[in-house]
Design a protein around this motif. Structure first.
Motif, PDB file in Angstrom:
ATOM      1  N   ILE A   1      10.018  12.364   2.549  1.00  0.00           N
ATOM      2  CA  ILE A   1      10.311  12.050   3.955  1.00  0.00           C
ATOM      3  C   ILE A   1       9.823  10.640   4.267  1.00  0.00           C
ATOM      4  CG2 ILE A   1       9.735  12.613   6.350  1.00  0.00           C
ATOM      5  CD1 ILE A   1       9.624  15.548   5.511  1.00  0.00           C
ATOM      6  N   GLY A   2       8.633  10.320   3.791  1.00  0.00           N
ATOM      7  CA  GLY A   2       8.121   8.966   3.987  1.00  0.00           C
ATOM      8  C   GLY A   2       9.006   7.926   3.350  1.00  0.00           C
TER       9      GLY A   2
ATOM     10  N   MET B   1       0.826  -1.207   0.000  1.00  0.00           N
ATOM     11  CA  MET B   1       0.000   0.000   0.000  1.00  0.00           C
ATOM     12  C   MET B   1       0.865   1.264   0.000  1.00  0.00           C
ATOM     13  SD  MET B   1      -2.889   1.337  -0.310  1.00  0.00           S
ATOM     14  CE  MET B   1      -3.855  -0.148  -0.261  1.00  0.00           C
ATOM     15  N   PHE B   2       2.018   1.228   0.654  1.00  0.00           N
ATOM     16  CA  PHE B   2       2.912   2.394   0.599  1.00  0.00           C
ATOM     17  C   PHE B   2       3.346   2.659  -0.831  1.00  0.00           C
ATOM     18  CE2 PHE B   2       7.125   4.241   0.332  1.00  0.00           C
ATOM     19  CZ  PHE B   2       7.034   5.342   1.167  1.00  0.00           C
ATOM     20  N   TRP B   3       3.746   1.602  -1.540  1.00  0.00           N
ATOM     21  CA  TRP B   3       4.213   1.778  -2.912  1.00  0.00           C
ATOM     22  C   TRP B   3       3.079   2.184  -3.842  1.00  0.00           C
ATOM     23  CZ3 TRP B   3       9.037   2.477  -2.702  1.00  0.00           C
ATOM     24  CH2 TRP B   3       9.842   1.743  -1.833  1.00  0.00           C
TER      25      TRP B   3
ATOM     26  N   THR C   1       6.211   5.306  10.704  1.00  0.00           N
ATOM     27  CA  THR C   1       6.149   6.771  10.601  1.00  0.00           C
ATOM     28  C   THR C   1       6.211   7.213   9.147  1.00  0.00           C
ATOM     29  OG1 THR C   1       7.284   6.916  12.739  1.00  0.00           O
ATOM     30  CG2 THR C   1       7.170   8.919  11.412  1.00  0.00           C
ATOM     31  N   GLY C   2       7.009   6.506   8.353  1.00  0.00           N
ATOM     32  CA  GLY C   2       7.069   6.804   6.924  1.00  0.00           C
ATOM     33  C   GLY C   2       5.720   6.640   6.254  1.00  0.00           C
ATOM     34  N   MET C   3       4.946   5.648   6.686  1.00  0.00           N
ATOM     35  CA  MET C   3       3.592   5.475   6.154  1.00  0.00           C
ATOM     36  C   MET C   3       2.720   6.688   6.468  1.00  0.00           C
ATOM     37  SD  MET C   3       2.682   1.503   6.996  1.00  0.00           S
ATOM     38  CE  MET C   3       3.576   0.132   6.251  1.00  0.00           C
TER      39      MET C   3
ATOM     40  N   SER D   1      11.499   3.303   2.973  1.00  0.00           N
ATOM     41  CA  SER D   1      12.213   2.467   2.006  1.00  0.00           C
ATOM     42  C   SER D   1      13.629   2.131   2.450  1.00  0.00           C
ATOM     43  CB  SER D   1      12.238   3.177   0.643  1.00  0.00           C
ATOM     44  OG  SER D   1      12.949   2.410  -0.298  1.00  0.00           O
ATOM     45  N   ILE D   2      14.400   3.166   2.751  1.00  0.00           N
ATOM     46  CA  ILE D   2      15.795   2.923   3.132  1.00  0.00           C
ATOM     47  C   ILE D   2      15.858   2.138   4.434  1.00  0.00           C
ATOM     48  CG2 ILE D   2      17.946   4.058   3.799  1.00  0.00           C
ATOM     49  CD1 ILE D   2      17.198   6.314   1.873  1.00  0.00           C
ATOM     50  N   THR D   3      15.054   2.527   5.412  1.00  0.00           N
ATOM     51  CA  THR D   3      15.025   1.807   6.688  1.00  0.00           C
ATOM     52  C   THR D   3      14.551   0.376   6.497  1.00  0.00           C
ATOM     53  OG1 THR D   3      14.538   3.876   7.825  1.00  0.00           O
ATOM     54  CG2 THR D   3      14.138   1.840   9.042  1.00  0.00           C
ATOM     55  N   GLY D   4      13.543   0.197   5.630  1.00  0.00           N
ATOM     56  CA  GLY D   4      13.000  -1.142   5.405  1.00  0.00           C
ATOM     57  C   GLY D   4      14.026  -2.098   4.835  1.00  0.00           C
TER      58      GLY D   4
END
Length: 710
Positions: free
Chosen positions: A585-586, A278-280, A350-352, A591-594
């Protein structure tokens, strides 16, 4: 011996790989930047179909990396896979470029070539995606791990550089260069094709320097076989075999306990991936819905600089380069000082929220954008505006309607279209026109859900005549203004507005709408059938507006009276910046954290499995957009709001899942394995397990860099 760059431990071969990646990413993002507008303005698809095909292509680009990894690891090796699929990639770009040449066949041929080209590009870019970074990592010796990490930073910088430059340049090639009488999509797709050819040539030029590891089998295939065997074995034997602690334990007859334990660890992470598409679904709409939104906004910054709607995507790449160091060096340390435990999963959640806020901002922008849009007439009604050229006030009376209660003034610019009820799909109306004390009856047939202009002009016999013409009320799909002329002169006239030519017959003839570039037009050249005529100006033709220019002769010269049929875009493109900021920011937090989280939570030889799982979340995210675009049928602001609400719901689900997730220390994987398997010492499987652990899949080298673009 590997040839080194002068005075360093860096292999000389990585120069070819970095340049190859820059050119390949330029070709991919450059082509993709103009793709939605190509569907819309060249193939003349509607917005929903354009969005659906755009995301179907994006989805395919993230399904095919699994195929590329299988080919590289099980059959050809990474070098040959990159070369062969790059050739497919180049052919796809060339076919796509040829499909954008108007002289090549009809619309069906253009569609067929475009779709075939996109399929080849998807297989090319997706197939080499898991191979290039890993192949670059292969060039380093094991003792040069720090140099390899610096290489990945340079490698991902080349990705962002290619993305940033291409999303700036290709829209310029599309819009500022004219070919075949319109936007030059053939050039906009041709330059990325050339860059991909350069990428292939550069990569093959370094072939004598590369260190190549032979194919060693694909761990993803082994994992799938193990899972399949466990399911099949459980189905066959569960009735008479004792129950086992975990369903994967049913694979112990054929697979080592270490492999089974490693798969269990990976599955725990993959379960967390379930809500991620859903984020993508929101993130990838930058190139589709957000670009379409930009076409209905004012894109001028003063009198000198005008941005193109498809150039706004470059903000994401630019902001990524800016935000990553800010978050790493400032934001995260400051949050840590507040004694807030910022775990990777909390960052992702938080990115979501930021992505949902971005679509909330997009909703607010869209609500204001649509205020300049003319709503189509409802069923059994039509839209009507009136141009009075009769040099005196005119009163209209339409049967069954109270429209136009006040007299219509000479050369009055209608403020809006009026809705005329027809009570049928088509109806002939007897319109009474009162002029200088005389009443004339005009009979006109109107069709439902269409827009018309009723033109009243003087006549030597009856005093006044009336005609009606079809109007185009939909804003231009590329954001530029639409222009048409009404010629009241007794002879034909030829006009040139910028690079667009208008040829009008005599005596109250109306030209079709044509697209002109936005700008000030102080000098429109004209020529009459019998003689040259003096040039005249039109003033500013602004973004998104539709104009009718009435040409009249006054005091022996031609005068142009400009009427605005559809209002110009009055929401500035700068209002899109907040939604790009929030979404980027999200991306930084999600993405990077994931990716970093995923790689830290699995054994080394399972990282390619997580890479495949991560890419599939992007693919399924695009599938979600495809379904909503084609199936929901919502107004755009409602669709944006729907996506924001859905992501907030997914945020809640993901947060609950994250709360119950137990982090694994990668340094303790062996201890966990020994504890779960009940071993205190060596096992018969130890040798096989150690070999499998050492056989690290090359894809684990594809670690996320700071500012990664997939």
């Amino acid at each position: 011996m590997t040839k080194k760059l002068c005075g360093t431990n860096y292999p000389a071969s990585i120069c070819f790989i970095v340049v190859n990646e820059f050119c390949e990413r330029f070709s991919y993002y450059g082509m993709k930047a103009v793709l939605t507008l190509y569907f819309l303005t060249y193939l003349h698809w509607d917005k929903d179909l354009s969005t659906a095909v755009y995301h179907a292509f994006s989805s395919l680009c993230y399904f095919t990396p699994i195929l590329g990894a299988l080919i590289a690891d099980s059959w050809l090796g990474k070098f040959k896979t990159i070369v062969y699929l790059s050739i497919v990639y180049v052919i796809g770009h060339v076919v796509k470029s040829v499909g954008a040449i108007p002289t090549v066949g009809n619309s069906s041929v253009h569609i067929a070539l475009s779709m075939f080209g996109l399929i080849l590009i998807a297989f090319g870019t997706g197939g080499i995606k898991p191979c290039v970074a890993a192949f670059g990592g292969d060039q380093f010796d094991e003792e040069h791990g720090s140099e390899r990490q610096k290489f990945f930073s340079i490698f991902y910088m080349s990705i962002n550089a290619g993305s940033l430059l291409s999303t700036v340049i290709t829209p310029i090639l599309r819009g500022d260069v004219k070919c075949f009488g319109g936007d030059c999509y053939a050039l906009a797709f041709g330059v990325p094709a050339v860059l991909m050819i350069v990428a292939l040539v550069v990569f093959t030029a370094g072939s004598v320097l590369y260190k190549r590891n032979p194919p060693q089998g694909n761990i993803l295939l082994e994992v799938c076989n193990c899972i399949g065997f466990a399911i099949k074995n459980r189905w066959r034997r569960c009735k008479y075999d004792p129950q086992r602690k975990h369903w994967l334990d049913w694979a112990e007859e054929n697979y080592s306990k270490r492999l089974i334990e490693e798969i269990k660890m990976v599955l725990r992470v993959l379960v967390l991936y379930i809500p991620l598409p859903m984020f993508w679904a929101l993130f990838d709409q930058q190139g589709s819905r957000w670009t379409l939104q930009a076409t209905r906004m004012n894109m001028a910054f003063g009198d000198t600089f005008v941005i193109k709607p498809d150039q706004m995507q470059m903000l994401n790449a630019l902001l990524i380069l800016l935000f990553v160091p800010i978050f790493d060096l400032i934001i995260y340390p400051l949050v840590g000082l507040c004694r807030i435990n910022i775990t990777p999963l909390r960052k992702m959640a938080t990115g979501m929220i930021f992505a949902a806020l971005a679509f909330g901002a997009a909703t607010l922008v869209e609500v204001n954008v649509v205020k300049t849009v003319v709503d189509p007439a409802p069923a059994r009604s039509c839209l009507l505006q009136v141009f009075n050229l009769a040099k005196a006030n005119v009163s209209l009376k339409i049967p069954g309607s109270d429209l136009f209660p006040e007299p219509i003034q000479y050369l009055q610019d209608p403020s809006k279209y009026e809705t005329l009820p027809l009570e049928a799909s088509s109806k002939e109306l007897k319109i009474q026109v009162t002029f200088n004390g005389k009443t004339l009856e005009c009979n006109h047939t109107f069709d439902e859900q269409k827009a018309y202009s009723l033109i009243l002009y003087p006549d030597t016999t009856t005093g006044i005549q009336c005609e009606h013409v079809d109007d185009h009320i939909v804003k231009n799909e590329d954001g530029n203004p639409l222009l048409r002329f009404l010629n009241t002169l007794p002879e034909a006239i030829n006009l040139t507005v910028g690079q667009v030519n208008f040829q009008l017959p005599s005596s109250y003839s109306m030209s079709p709408n044509k697209t002109v570039a936005r700008g000030e037009y102080s000098n429109v050249s004209c020529s009459l059938q019998s003689d040259q005529c003096s040039d005249f100006g039109l003033g500013l033709l602004d973004f998104g507006a539709s104009y009718t220019v009435i040409l009249m002769e006054e005091s022996g010269k031609i005068v142009a009276h400009k009427m605005e049929d559809v209002s110009a875009n009055d929401v500035h493109i700068a209002w899109q910046v907040p939604q790009y900021v929030l979404l980027t920011i999200g991306e930084v937090m999600f993405s990077i954290t994931g990716l970093e989280f995923s790689y830290s939570q699995a054994p080394a030889n399972m990282k390619s499995v997580l890479q495949a799982g991560w890419l599939l979340t992007v693919a399924f995210g695009n599938v979600i957009v495809l379904i909503v675009a084609e199936g929901a049928g919502l107004e755009q602001w409602k669709e944006f709001l729907l996506f924001a609400v859905l992501l907030l719901a997914v945020f809640i689900i993901f947060s609950i899942m994250a709360y119950f997730y137990t982090y694994v220390d990668p340094d303790q994987l062996d201890k966990i394995y020994l504890k779960d398997s009940g071993k205190e010492g060596n096992d018969d499987d130890d040798d096989d397990d150690d070999n499998r652990k050492k056989k690290t899949d090359d894809l684990h080298l594809n670690k996320t860099g700071k500012g990664t673009r997939l």
